[in-house]
Each structure stands twice: as C-alpha cells, then as structure tokens.
Motif scaffolding. Sequence first.
Motif, PDB file in Angstrom:
ATOM      1  N   TYR A  33      32.819  41.642  41.401  1.00  0.00           N
ATOM      2  CA  TYR A  33      32.469  41.793  39.991  1.00  0.00           C
ATOM      3  C   TYR A  33      33.072  43.096  39.483  1.00  0.00           C
ATOM      4  O   TYR A  33      32.844  44.154  40.065  1.00  0.00           O
ATOM      5  CB  TYR A  33      30.941  41.799  39.844  1.00  0.00           C
ATOM      6  N   GLY A  34      33.846  42.969  38.438  1.00  0.00           N
ATOM      7  CA  GLY A  34      34.453  44.176  37.881  1.00  0.00           C
ATOM      8  C   GLY A  34      34.188  44.295  36.386  1.00  0.00           C
ATOM      9  O   GLY A  34      34.240  43.300  35.660  1.00  0.00           O
ATOM     10  N   THR A  35      33.883  45.533  35.948  1.00  0.00           N
ATOM     11  CA  THR A  35      33.743  45.778  34.515  1.00  0.00           C
ATOM     12  C   THR A  35      34.577  47.001  34.159  1.00  0.00           C
ATOM     13  O   THR A  35      35.014  47.745  35.047  1.00  0.00           O
ATOM     14  CB  THR A  35      32.281  46.058  34.123  1.00  0.00           C
ATOM     15  N   ARG A  36      34.754  47.175  32.860  1.00  0.00           N
ATOM     16  CA  ARG A  36      35.553  48.338  32.484  1.00  0.00           C
ATOM     17  C   ARG A  36      34.790  49.638  32.763  1.00  0.00           C
ATOM     18  O   ARG A  36      35.344  50.606  33.222  1.00  0.00           O
ATOM     19  CB  ARG A  36      35.960  48.241  31.010  1.00  0.00           C
ATOM     20  N   SER A  37      33.487  49.637  32.497  1.00  0.00           N
ATOM     21  CA  SER A  37      32.689  50.844  32.757  1.00  0.00           C
ATOM     22  C   SER A  37      31.276  50.428  33.154  1.00  0.00           C
ATOM     23  O   SER A  37      30.858  49.295  32.874  1.00  0.00           O
ATOM     24  CB  SER A  37      32.637  51.717  31.491  1.00  0.00           C
ATOM     25  N   PRO A  38      30.501  51.320  33.782  1.00  0.00           N
ATOM     26  CA  PRO A  38      29.150  50.955  34.224  1.00  0.00           C
ATOM     27  C   PRO A  38      28.275  50.475  33.081  1.00  0.00           C
ATOM     28  O   PRO A  38      27.412  49.631  33.293  1.00  0.00           O
ATOM     29  CB  PRO A  38      28.613  52.271  34.810  1.00  0.00           C
ATOM     30  N   GLU A  41      31.502  45.431  44.053  1.00  0.00           N
ATOM     31  CA  GLU A  41      31.572  45.727  42.634  1.00  0.00           C
ATOM     32  C   GLU A  41      32.550  46.863  42.382  1.00  0.00           C
ATOM     33  O   GLU A  41      32.720  47.745  43.228  1.00  0.00           O
ATOM     34  CB  GLU A  41      30.164  46.152  42.170  1.00  0.00           C
ATOM     35  N   THR A  42      33.149  46.843  41.216  1.00  0.00           N
ATOM     36  CA  THR A  42      34.012  47.961  40.848  1.00  0.00           C
ATOM     37  C   THR A  42      33.968  48.150  39.343  1.00  0.00           C
ATOM     38  O   THR A  42      33.627  47.225  38.604  1.00  0.00           O
ATOM     39  CB  THR A  42      35.464  47.723  41.326  1.00  0.00           C
ATOM     40  N   VAL A  43      34.316  49.378  38.903  1.00  0.00           N
ATOM     41  CA  VAL A  43      34.494  49.629  37.467  1.00  0.00           C
ATOM     42  C   VAL A  43      35.861  50.288  37.285  1.00  0.00           C
ATOM     43  O   VAL A  43      36.356  50.969  38.183  1.00  0.00           O
ATOM     44  CB  VAL A  43      33.382  50.530  36.891  1.00  0.00           C
ATOM     45  N   ASP A  44      36.471  50.046  36.122  1.00  0.00           N
ATOM     46  CA  ASP A  44      37.798  50.609  35.915  1.00  0.00           C
ATOM     47  C   ASP A  44      37.730  52.148  35.808  1.00  0.00           C
ATOM     48  O   ASP A  44      38.516  52.851  36.422  1.00  0.00           O
ATOM     49  CB  ASP A  44      38.438  50.047  34.635  1.00  0.00           C
ATOM     50  N   THR A  45      36.781  52.597  35.047  1.00  0.00           N
ATOM     51  CA  THR A  45      36.612  54.045  34.904  1.00  0.00           C
ATOM     52  C   THR A  45      35.126  54.348  34.847  1.00  0.00           C
ATOM     53  O   THR A  45      34.325  53.486  34.445  1.00  0.00           O
ATOM     54  CB  THR A  45      37.228  54.563  33.581  1.00  0.00           C
ATOM     55  N   ALA A  46      34.750  55.595  35.291  1.00  0.00           N
ATOM     56  CA  ALA A  46      33.330  55.914  35.290  1.00  0.00           C
ATOM     57  C   ALA A  46      33.104  57.411  35.227  1.00  0.00           C
ATOM     58  O   ALA A  46      33.971  58.196  35.567  1.00  0.00           O
ATOM     59  CB  ALA A  46      32.659  55.349  36.534  1.00  0.00           C
ATOM     60  N   SER A  89      28.397  60.182  37.604  1.00  0.00           N
ATOM     61  CA  SER A  89      27.134  59.620  38.102  1.00  0.00           C
ATOM     62  C   SER A  89      27.326  58.275  38.803  1.00  0.00           C
ATOM     63  O   SER A  89      26.462  57.814  39.528  1.00  0.00           O
ATOM     64  CB  SER A  89      26.157  59.437  36.933  1.00  0.00           C
ATOM     65  N   TRP A  90      28.432  57.598  38.583  1.00  0.00           N
ATOM     66  CA  TRP A  90      28.706  56.303  39.231  1.00  0.00           C
ATOM     67  C   TRP A  90      29.123  56.532  40.674  1.00  0.00           C
ATOM     68  O   TRP A  90      30.107  57.211  40.946  1.00  0.00           O
ATOM     69  CB  TRP A  90      29.827  55.579  38.446  1.00  0.00           C
ATOM     70  N   ASP A  91      28.377  56.012  41.628  1.00  0.00           N
ATOM     71  CA  ASP A  91      28.749  56.253  43.032  1.00  0.00           C
ATOM     72  C   ASP A  91      29.386  55.029  43.674  1.00  0.00           C
ATOM     73  O   ASP A  91      29.610  54.979  44.863  1.00  0.00           O
ATOM     74  CB  ASP A  91      27.536  56.728  43.845  1.00  0.00           C
ATOM     75  N   GLY A  92      29.705  54.027  42.840  1.00  0.00           N
ATOM     76  CA  GLY A  92      30.348  52.831  43.393  1.00  0.00           C
ATOM     77  C   GLY A  92      31.858  52.937  43.349  1.00  0.00           C
ATOM     78  O   GLY A  92      32.420  54.009  43.085  1.00  0.00           O
TER      79      GLY A  92
END
Lengths: 248, 626, 440
Positions: free
Chosen positions: B498-503, B525-530, B533-536
């Motif tokens: 699952y990927g999103t642009r941001s948390p 899971e991943t996010v493009d940028t964060a 505080s995002w530890d993923g």
Amino acid sequence: MGKPKVGFFDFSSCEGCQIELTNYGDADFLELLNHIEIVEFREAMSEKADHLDIACIEGSFTRESERKRLEDIRARADVVISFGACASTGGINALKNHQSDFKEYVYGKDADSPHLQSNLKALPVEAAIKVDYKVLGCPMDKYEFLNIVSSLLHGKTPYIPDYPVCVECKRRETICRFDLGDHCLGMVARAGCGAPCPADGIPCEACRGFVTNPNEDSLEKVLIDHGMPEERARTKSRMFTNTMRSDA
Amino acid sequence: MMKTCFIKDQDFPVFIKNVIASENLIGPIAKQNKFVFDKLDNPEELRLDYDVTILPPKKYFFPPSQKLIEFDGEKYHDCIDPKKIILFGVHFYDIKSLDMTDYLFTEGKTDMNYMANRDAATIIGSNIQNVSERAFWGCIGREVKPKGHDGFITRLKDGSGYVYEIISHKGESLLTYGIFRDATEDEISAATRVNEEIMLECEARLPFPTDQLAERVRAEFNNEELWNELAEGCFSCGTCNTVCPTCYCFDVHDQWNLDQKSGSRNRYWDACLTSEFAKVSLGAGSSENFRSTRGERFRHRIMRKAVYLNDKLGGPACVGCGRCSTSCTADIADPARVYNKIMELEKEAEVAAQRSQNIFMPKQAMILRAHQATATERHFTLKMADGSSVHFEPGQILEVSLFGYGEIPIGYASSPTRTRTFDIVVRAVGRVSKALNKLDVGDSMFVRGPLGHGFPMEKLRSQNILIIAGGIGLCPTRSLIQYIMDRRDEFGKFTLFYGTRSPSERMFLDDLIDWHKSPDIDFFETVDTAEDSWDGNIGVITTLFEKSKLPSDTRVIICGPPVMYKFVIRELDKAGIPHDNIYVDLERRMKCGIGKCGHCQINDKYVCKDGPVFPFSEVEDLEEAL
Amino acid sequence: MKKDVNINVHHLTRVEGHGNILVDVKKGKIEECTWQVPESPRFFEAMIRGRHYTEVARITSRICGICSIGHTLASVKATESACGIEITEQVKKLRTILKHAENFDSHVLHVGVLVAPDLLGAPSVFPLVASHGPVVACVLRLKRLGHEWGSVLAGRTTHPTTVIPGGFSKMLTKKDLVDLKEKILASVDDINTLVATVASLAPNIPAFDRPTEYVAVSSDDEYGLYDGLIQTTMPDGKKERFSVADYKLVTNEYVSPNSTAKYAKHNMDSYAAGALARFNNNREQLHPEAKKIAEALGMTSLVTNPYLNSAAQVIECVHSVYDSLRLIDELVADPDYDPHQELVKPTRFGNGSSAVEVPRGILFHEYTYDKEGMCIGGNCIIPTNQNHGNIQLDFDKLVPEMLEADKSEEEMTLALEMLVRAYDPCISCSAHYLDVRFKK
C-alpha cells in the motif's frame, strides 16, 4: 392357552415356500415347533384338522373350482396368511395374464377341454377370500416368516417394509447392477428380503411385488437409457408384478 | 500436538502390515469396479488411490442396523460395546461429515450408541489422489474445515513417501508401527501443495459462494412446480439418503427371538425419500402421509442438506462427496445440479425483473456510519432502506447519487461476505462527491448496482495473492482484502503493498493497524514523502518489492493512479509473473454503468460493463488503456 | 374271494404336488385302478414367450420348488446349448457339486421326512419328534447340510440366484471350497447314522417286483448326473444310448385319459426314471463308499423292486458326499482356478436342449431363441411325468397281487400310497404344462 394350530395349503405354485420351511435346520425348526403346532401340511403329513388358528396358503387362485376349497380354509381359520408370491400377488403364474391366447398357444384345439378349466388370469388368493397378512417373495424369506409368526403369536401387526430394494442393497454396500452394465428392478421392488439377488450378481426381478406407487414411467426410461430395447423395457416388469402393473 | 513425520514409500507396506498385525485396521479396498471401507487383511488391499467409497465411513459408528437393547422377559440391557478400530485413509470431506454427525449425535442428549463407537476409533485422513466424477467438495462448504481426525497422511507426488501430520495422541501412537522420521520443511510444503492442487482438480460445479445457497433454496420452498419437475423420475428409493455421509435418520423396530421371550430393539437407517418415512397410521387401516408426493420428499432432502442444518453446522449439511449423485439410478439426485438450477431460476427471475425495470431507477440506501477518513475522503457504511441484502463481488461498482446533484460510480469498499451492509468511500472532488461528503448518519443516498465485473474469485482461490494498492486504490481492493481475510484458508500466501503520497492520505487506519499485526497477511506500506515523525518506509511503491519474496505463481491485483501501473508491471516482469496472472482495476469516467453511454469505452470494451477489473494481458495492447 | 374294495385317496399326502389314487373293485373284479394327476395347469410355455435368454432359467426354475436347482441347471444348459456357450471345466465341476447338493438335500428330505413315517408306522414326521427324537434331529441336521451345501454354490436352494448362462454370477473362492469340504466332512457321522437307520428298516420295505425299462443320464467319465448322454437299460441289462438332442426318441410322450399330465414310453409300455433308474444304468461308476452301502443293502445287480428307489437314494447320498469331496480337492489343487472368471458370452442364438438328472430322474429342457436372444418357444419333460405310466403299470400288477393275498383295504391303500411315494413324485413339476398336446 395351547399352541396355535397352523395349517399349510397349496394351490397353483411350485411349493417352494413350503420347502423353505424345511431349511431352518434342526435347532430352529424344533424351537419353532415349541410355539406352534403344525396340524395340516399335505406335503409332509397325512393328518387333517377342523379348526386352525393360522392358515398359510401357498399358490395362486387360477381355477374357479378352487374357490370352494379356499372358502373352506377361510371358514376354518382365524387368520389367513397368503404364503409367498404366488398367493400374495399372483407371482410368476401371472406372467401370462396379459396374453389372451395362452390356452390356445399351449393346448391348441384342446384348449376347451374340461381338464384345463382355468381362470383367464392367475390371481392372488385375496381375489377369492379375505387375506389377513401377506408373506411376500419367491421364495418367501424364511426368517421374515419367523418374524411374522412371532408378531402374530404376540398379537402384533407384522412389519413388512414398503420401501424399494435399493435401500437394502445400499445398506449392504452391494454394487448397483446398473454400475456393472446390467439392469435391475430394485427401484420399484418391495424390500424385506435383504436384497440377496444383486449381492449374488443378478438383477432384482421384483419377486416381492412393487412398492406402493412404483414409478413405472421412470423405470421404463431408466431401462432404455441403460441400453435395453424399448419393447423389452416396456414388458420387463411382467415376471413377478404383472398383476400390479398399471396396465394390468 | 502438531507434529509432522515422514515415512519412505518402501517402508509404507511394512508399516501397514504391522498395524494390521496388532490393530483392527479399516481402510478403502476395491470391490469390483468400486471401493468400500473394509477390514484389511494385507497391505496390498489398501487402495489410497480410491476416488470415493460406496458408503461413507459412518457405517462403523452408526451401522445400517444396530441393536440398542436386548431383552429377556422383564430383564434388559443396553448393547453399547465399542470395538477399537483404526479407520485409515479417510478423505477430508468424509472427516467433515463425521464432524457433522458427531455434532448431531451429541447435540442436546448424547447418543452413546454412536459416540462410544466414535470414541473407540482412530481416524487417519489421507489426501485425495483421484477425484470422483460427480464430486464437488472443491466448491461446497469450503469455509468448514475437517477437524475430527487424529492424523493425516499425504502421499507426495514424486513417490518418495508419505508425510504424516499428527493431530492427536491416538494419531501419534501409530508411529511405533513404522519407520518414521521428522518431515523436512520441503516435504511439509510439498504435502501442502498436493492437498491444495487436488482442490483445483475438483471441477468447480457451484459457480457461486455457498453462503448464498441457504437463502435462495429456502426462497423456492413453495415452488411446487420446481420440486415436482426435479423429482419426476424419482423412485423414492432412498438411495441418496442411504449413501449420504450426513444423513442420520433411523427407524426403530423390536424383534422377538425364536423362543418368543427374548429379543432385541434395533435401529435401522431410514430414508426421508421413501414414501413411508413421514406416514403415520391413524388406525383402522387409514393413514396420513405428511410428505405424500415425490416432489415434497425431494424438497425435504434438499432443504435438509442446504438450509435446515446450516446454523448448527456452520454451513450446508453437504460435503460434496457426490455419492448421492453417482448412485441415483434415475440420475436426479445431484445436489450441484439442483442448486445450480435454483440459482439459475433466480437469474432468470432477475432478467425478467430487469426487463420490467427502468435501468436508471436507483434504490434508497441509509447511512449507518459515516467517518471522515482523510481531509477529502469520507467513509460510509450503508444499508438498503427496504432491508434487502446486497450481493456483489469484490471489485464491482455501483452508481451513487443525490437528486439534484447527479450520479457517480464508486467501488464497493467492503467484503460481500457481509450481506446486510456495504461500505463506500467518497472522495470530495466534484459536484456530486462534494455533496455526498456532507451527508451523515441517518441521511440517504440513492444507489444502482452492483455493476460490471469484479475480481475473478474462481481464479484467485487457492492461489498466492499480492495486492498492490496506491492511494484511493485501497478502497475497491479493501473489499477483496476483507474477503480473503474472512476466508483465509481458501487462499495461499497473501501480501499487500500500500502506497500513498504522504501519511496524511492513509485511509482505514484501524484496518492498517490490524493488518500490520495479523499473521494472515504480509502487509508492506510506503509513502512517497514524509515528515520525520513517520517511521515507516519512504519511497515509491516499487521499493516494496525488495522487502518481499514473490513466488512466480502469485496472482497480482493492481489498483491505483494510472502512473503507477507501468512501474509496477516492470517489477512484476522481473519477478517472472505472467501477464495472465495480473489483474488491473481501471478507472474511467463512467455515467450509465451499463455499457451504453460511451464515456468509459476503451476500444471495444466498456470499463463499467466489462470491467473495471481486467486481466492485464487483455488490456496491455489495447490503445488508450493504460 | 370276490370282495369289494374302494380306495379313493384324494390329494395324496407327503408328495410334492397333488395326485389321486382311485381303485374300484367290484366282486373281485377291478373296475378302476388309476393314478390321477389333477394339478392346476400353469402355462410355463406361454410365460417364457418373449422373455430374454438371461431370464428364462429364473422363470422355469419356478416350475418346482423342490428341484429348482435341477430345473435351473437344465434350463441354463439348454440355453447355453442354444446360444453356443461353452462353459469352463471349473464351472462344470462346480455345477456337478451343486447337482450333488440338490440330490443329497432332496433324498434326505424324502427318505428322512416323507418315507420314514411309513416305515415306522407313523402318519407324519411330527409324531416322530417325540418317539425317534435323535433320528429326526439327525435328519434335520443333514437336511441343513444339504441346504447350506447348495446355498453356498447357488446363492439359495429354492430358486437359485448364481447359476446363469455362461457360468456363475458369483463363484466360490478356494477358501469357500475348503470350508465346504470341512462342513461336509463334519457330517459323515450323521450320514452313517442315516444309512444305518435305513438299513435297519429295510425289512419293512415291501417286496414287489416288476421289471421295466430304466432311463438315465449316462457318461463314460462319471456316474451320470449333471452331464452326459441319454441311456436306457432293459430288464435283461441291454443298454442303448441317445444324444440329448434326440430326447424325444426316448420320451415319446402321450396323453392318458386318466390324467392331466402326459405319460412317456420307450421300448416297453412304460419306463422308470429316478434314483433306481440311475443305479440300474450306472451303478459301476458309484464311488467305492457308495458301492459298499449298496452291497450292505443287497443291491448288487439290476434291482426291479420300485420300493427300493428310496434305498437307491440313500446310496446316492453317500456317492454325492464322496464325489463332491473329490471334485473339491481337484478344484482346490487347480492352479488356474479363477473365481473371478468372466461369464462366457453367447456366440449365436438358436435352438438347444439339455438333460440333467434331478432327484426324481432325468429332466429335459429345450428352448429356441430369436436373433435378439428372446425366447420363442420351449419344452420341458419332467421325470415325474415319465414315471406316471410306470406307476400305473405297477398298480396294474400290484392290485391283483394284493387281492390275491387277501390284503385289507387299509393295507392296500398304504401299499399304494407307499408305492407312489417311493417314486418321490414331484407333481408340481409334472403339471407345468409345457408343450402339452392332447389327443383327439
């Protein structure tokens, strides 16, 4: 109360059901005699009796002249049992019932000889007199007969199954005749015999007669679907159930 | 007690021989052109390659005729006298049927005439090597798993030997008779594969989930014409009952011995298809038959199998063994044929109903729950205002509307296993969606659906699954994710990217937490940028491929923004996934939802009608598709 | 002495089927002396029309309940002949053992239950349960042996199931054969008891002689029962053989005005069939154990007293026991014995006939099938029918002899009844009415 007096009588039949009585073996037969008194049994004894508690009548009613003998037995007996297929359903003797020419065919121009006086059809005993209970089968099952006698001795109506022979084949895990490329009448035949024939590798011929409401149309269709010529499929169930068919 | 052992092929006959020497061993043996369970006298008789036996193994616990009581005058005693047996080589569907009869004979008051025999038995299952012609255990009641056995033996495809899974102490005690060692990981997974693969060999004769069955069959109860037609050739012979592993009706008769003093009370298998079954005597020679027609009796059996016992048994009282079907002389007993016929009736009725319906008429749905998932996305749980249940496949869509604003296509976001309610997620981007997003609990929307084709469930069952969801692509795939989680045993390895642009764009946060914790799903899971505080994981979704080993027979579902597809498929090519095994969920401007208006047309396909889910191989060369 | 005698035995007891004895003597002159058979006609010939060849034996088996194994074997053999079926040697041996079982079973019943009361002065076997308990129990045990022996081979003894065209629908395994052998061996003591009892009662068997012609199945290989040619033996010992297909040359059926059953004759005015006829034709081929019994009973050459048919039956019981043991041993030793062998299929459909020895004598069946295997005609000639003429001629000699000896009516009635019973008539069979043609 003394032992019930039982008589055996024979009409048109092979007398094989009476012969079955000799096949219990020593212990069972002698034990049976502790509970009933056989007072009349032409095949095995010369004695005769006036009154009978139970009369077992073997054979079909085929001649008008037999009616009087049947009525005489009925008058002497408290309970009348039709004993075996011939007496209960007409049995094998009825196999020619649908024919109109059987007398001429067999006797030629002597067909009207008084010797050969015969009803056109072989009928069950109940066509002439009231029958209280029926022992089915050709031959009758000697152990089922013992159960029937036991029930009567205790004043209980004997239980005779009215489901098809298939039930008993499946219970003993016999391979269906149709699965072996053969045919069978077990689906319309009344059970109670324990289905010995398919277990012995031959089809059921419905010697105990039909169940109540046999599906004759489906029978014909199934036989044809399994490769039996149409005419044979149509006439197949005449062997023992000719008096019970819808065209009888 | 889960322990798994291995015995070499050449040691197997000696093992069986040793068991025969010390125990009462029952197994499948050949009887002319069929098979039966019977006592084994030598190892050569054992036929683990059997397809199905004439009678199920219940005959050892609930025999065709069984003495209940012996009496002698006023004295009497019971006849419970269990014999210790080992029932070897039982297929999983027969184990399931024993689980059912175990339940039925112990429910309320326990029948020890059955249970004593059952307790005295050790049951060893075996893998199915040959599928009988009429079997449909591959598709009925799959949610019910076998549990009443003590061990399970699987013959490996390469012929090297047998993997023996020990489930109880009884199962373990057999180890002393043969040369067993611990099974290796490879052997265990080979055995798992054998048992998974055979499920696919069993023709999928029920093209619908069995949980829909009970309701639909019951709905036809009063369709006299249907039952009479189905039963027209019926002989009322009871064969379908007599060979059924879950039939357990019986009759009781007393019998005197020849001495006319002693005797027994016996029970016999009975059959509800026979005309006598429901007949009661009213005295004086008259009687009443409560199921006097063939159609009524036929219906009763189907109701018993598909409807009446479902709540007790957790599914239909049918394990799909196909015995009734193969042994019915008139060939009318096949339950799969009956069920399909009923389902088709519904379809026919649907077609008829549809013709008389205006395709643009929506139905009212009430909002049960509403939750603002992200700044722009609102998550609704709905139920139909008329109380009707909803039947859809994961991946299908519906048209959602508000009068005065308009209509938009949205994918179902919940699993179809929950038929009373359904979820949708509305992203506030246009006139209609913005209006919808203002609604709250108690408000109504107006919906048409389900529409189109969803994920091909029959091709996904038993497979390893990877779902790749980008952004709002998680909404339609959530339907499939929930479905798989609800029926976890029916699928292989299950992975979710699952990927999103941001948390802040992450949706279904409660679900995400559950999935991270669950052993049933490998969730990445991943996010493009964060922010810090995002530890993923941070990076585009393709970076997740490094984190998970992907078997090449995996089935892959992709749903996300169009830009994502190209890169993801490049990674899948690297992993050797054939394009036939990749499914894409396409998004287009859809208006009518029924393949008429032309807005969503790609080449000769309409996304709304033929999709939105397509096999990638079908659309990759289609201009404008991706 | 010019006395009146009137004997009217309506429906003679202790025989299978219905028969009447009528003797009318006025002032020493015999006005009437007849053996009548009034059994109901059953039209078997009409029944088998249009039935499939696989069903015919199941129908004709029902001609008679007491010798239904014999009717089945004869029917199946005739059908096999009509259909060009050659059964295997193993099937032939099993059928021979089955034939032995039926003869043994029937002979035990006849001698032990139907004849013994006459020799012991009782009206039936039932009073003997009290007076001669151990002997009755022994007879019932042997009866059960005969029944079980036949059942294991034929499925059951009344209207057998397993005997079908081409072989057996269910064949004994070697283990079944060994079990059967054990069962027969366990009964040897009872068989010896029966033999000793009959030997002790032999003096009660009436002395009467009337030489006649004797017809039986005969084979070079064995004491003729299941298979062989037709053979007749004249009172002087002269023998003649005929092929089975020519059976009508021997039977020459004709209609007696006294009876509804047909009569038969060959070289003489009547001939005898049955155990005594077989003994007179084939006694050299009896098993040595049976020969010993014959010697003990003084039956060492051609026997012309019809009352001794019962003694010949006892001799045959012993032969059947020992010959069966021999055949079982051969089958068990046969390395090629295959209990799962396929039925032999028909190679053609046409006409065929057979001869088999049933307990009461030689039995002929003949059938014709159309190209679909459906029956278009048949004929059965029953041993009891073949004996009716001989019984009548025995009456014709015996009644004057008894008048001469000034016997009472009761004594004469008993002697005539015993004579008929000695033939062990099977009247259900004789009234089957297959191919009956009355003279004008």
